[in-house]
Design an enzyme around this catalytic site. Structure first.
Site, PDB file in Angstrom:
ATOM      1  N   ARG A 129     -16.279 -21.140  30.827  1.00  0.00           N
ATOM      2  CA  ARG A 129     -16.778 -19.863  31.309  1.00  0.00           C
ATOM      3  C   ARG A 129     -16.745 -19.836  32.832  1.00  0.00           C
ATOM      4  NH1 ARG A 129     -19.736 -16.315  29.148  1.00  0.00           N
ATOM      5  NH2 ARG A 129     -18.226 -15.071  30.252  1.00  0.00           N
ATOM      6  N   HIS A 139     -21.340 -17.222  35.956  1.00  0.00           N
ATOM      7  CA  HIS A 139     -21.820 -15.885  35.608  1.00  0.00           C
ATOM      8  C   HIS A 139     -23.337 -15.880  35.516  1.00  0.00           C
ATOM      9  CE1 HIS A 139     -21.503 -17.959  31.717  1.00  0.00           C
ATOM     10  NE2 HIS A 139     -22.505 -17.194  31.330  1.00  0.00           N
ATOM     11  N   TYR A 166     -27.686 -25.132  31.085  1.00  0.00           N
ATOM     12  CA  TYR A 166     -28.800 -24.233  30.810  1.00  0.00           C
ATOM     13  C   TYR A 166     -30.041 -25.012  30.421  1.00  0.00           C
ATOM     14  CZ  TYR A 166     -25.831 -20.045  30.499  1.00  0.00           C
ATOM     15  OH  TYR A 166     -24.987 -18.989  30.763  1.00  0.00           O
ATOM     16  N   TYR A 194     -19.054 -23.666  33.066  1.00  0.00           N
ATOM     17  CA  TYR A 194     -19.327 -24.676  32.034  1.00  0.00           C
ATOM     18  C   TYR A 194     -18.384 -24.512  30.852  1.00  0.00           C
ATOM     19  CZ  TYR A 194     -22.010 -21.044  29.607  1.00  0.00           C
ATOM     20  OH  TYR A 194     -22.404 -19.890  28.991  1.00  0.00           O
ATOM     21  N   HIS A 211     -26.219 -13.615  33.372  1.00  0.00           N
ATOM     22  CA  HIS A 211     -26.448 -12.598  32.345  1.00  0.00           C
ATOM     23  C   HIS A 211     -27.456 -11.580  32.876  1.00  0.00           C
ATOM     24  CE1 HIS A 211     -24.555 -14.951  29.036  1.00  0.00           C
ATOM     25  NE2 HIS A 211     -24.926 -15.983  29.769  1.00  0.00           N
TER      26      HIS A 211
END
Lengths: 240, 206
Positions: A155, A158, A106, A145, A160
């Site tokens: 995870r 995905h 991120y 990640y 959000h």
């Protein structure tokens, strides 16, 4: 018939507050039951947004942070409709997304994962649905990640998603997953959702019909917000 | 043929996660991408009424401030009207009534500047005391938490408020009431939100 209150939220399909396998919930979940409120004007209203609030490029994550080249990764189109439980489209509503890059990293000063940042990828986008409740984004498929839950927690890929709807009662943040991802059934955050069909509803489907040949693969993700009742015999919301 | 109701089912909620700022407050995440971030100007310069500041902490079950919260506020203007087609009446140009703030990464403090809302018409013709509608998301919160903030200097209106009076445990009602101080010029309302434990804030299923 005048429209009035929204249908009660079905809490059996949403995750409860306390889900100990997702460890952070243990200290952040209320212990007392929520107080249920019948809707008043404070709940059936909510913020509205217009095209002055956002820019046309805001829904193109391939371009909206590109400095000197396109970002690296799998180019995808993400599209779908925002509907209510009555299957009516929710028009002109703000949809915001955020995600990691193709490495699972991120662009956030708190993310210290080894996966490389992409200088041409920001990772956020936003758009308004059209009059049919339709929205679309172009982006890069995010990578999986690791996160500190169990030692070896990962995870699934995905994105959000945040949606407003027409009323504060419809406000929703969720995550979309990708069809076929083998990490989905292992994820303690996914498994906070008690209802298997509700989990299926978070999995975006490969959509070859919307895929742009030689350019970008498409995934379809419809979002359902709470539906609104029509008052058949009375309208007591404001005392008339 | 079996009859079916054919309603769709609401999309399930998931936590906003630790990096909610990237999407909803990218400046705080450390990068500029949008011409304007949304939710920074709640009332606008034309708004009538008293200018106030609201601030507080979100505190977890261990008593620690939560430092990765995103909080949204939805409020009426000074006449008790919402900026919405069904909001009860007109609002001033530029009055949005909606705001979005995040907690400071180091201290967990959040705050915003706005105007004090007026009383709002409630159900069955009963007036609701002035209040802010708040929605809280963060890592570890699976579904956004709704609460209301009421004003400590509105004792009479609070005592008659139909929502406050729904709370059977009188000692819990105080968790929704912010205390006012007038330290230097503009009034400040302090509203700490306790997610869990002693003095847990009342949350609503709206």
């Amino acid at each position: 018939m005048k429209p009035a209150e929204y249908y009660q939220r079905d809490r059996t399909l949403h995750p409860p507050a306390l889900t100990p396998d997702y460890k952070t919930t243990t200290a952040r979940s209320p212990r007392y039951s929520m107080i249920s409120l019948q809707n008043s004007i404070s709940e059936i209203t909510g913020p509205t947004f217009g095209h002055n609030d956002i820019d046309p490029l805001d829904n193109d994550l391939v371009r909206n942070y590109a400095k000197d080249a396109d970002p690296v990764g799998e180019r995808i189109i993400l599209h779908g409709r925002v509907l209510d439980e009555n299957a009516r489209p929710v028009p002109n509503t703000l949809v915001e997304i955020w995600q990691a890059n193709a490495s699972g990293r991120y662009r956030h000063k708190k993310d210290t994962y080894l996966g490389a940042l992409d200088p041409n990828f920001g990772g956020c986008g936003r758009t308004l649905t059209d009059e049919n409740g339709y929205y679309f984004f172009r982006t890069i498929k995010p990578g999986a990640y690791p996160w500190r839950n169990w030692v070896n927690s990962w995870r699934p890929a995905h994105i959000h998603v945040s949606v407003f709807g027409a009323a504060f009662v419809q406000r929703l943040i969720t995550q979309l997953y990708f069809e076929g991802d083998p990490l989905i059934p292992h994820c303690p955050i996914v498994k906070t959702i008690p209802d298997p069909q509700a989990i299926e509803q978070l999995i975006a489907r490969l959509d070859l019909n919307a895929t742009i040949p030689l350019d970008a693969i498409a995934y379809k993700f419809d979002i359902v917000l709470r539906g609104r009742r029509s008052t058949l015999f009375e309208n007591r919301l404001e005392g008339n | 043929m079996k009859q079916t109701l054919n309603y769709l089912r609401e999309t399930a909620s998931q936590t906003a996660g630790p990096y909610v700022h990237i999407g909803l407050a990218p400046g705080a995440a450390g990068f500029d991408i949008y011409r304007q971030e949304l939710g920074q100007d709640i009332a606008g310069p034309n708004a009538r009424g008293e200018r106030i500041r609201v601030e507080g902490l979100v505190i977890d079950g261990m008593g620690s401030p939560v430092k990765d919260v995103l909080l949204e506020v939805w409020q009426a203007n000074a006449e008790g009207h919402y900026a919405h087609p069904e909001g009860g009446g007109p609002v001033e140009d530029g009055f949005r009534g909606w705001g979005r703030v995040i907690t400071d990464f180091e201290t967990g403090e959040w705050g915003f500047d706005t105007v004090k809302p007026g009383a709002v018409m409630g159900r069955n013709g009963r007036m609701m005391a002035p209040h802010l509608n708040l929605w809280i998301v963060s890592r570890g919160i699976n579904i956004g938490l709704n609460t209301r903030m009421y004003f400590g200097d509105e004792e009479q209106a609070n005592a008659a408020d139909p929502v406050i009076s729904l709370i059977e445990w009188e000692q819990r009602r105080a968790t929704l009431i912010a205390q006012r101080s007038d330290l230097g010029g503009i009034p400040v309302y302090r509203f700490d939100i306790r997610l869990q434990g002693d003095d847990e804030t009342v949350f609503f299923d709206i």
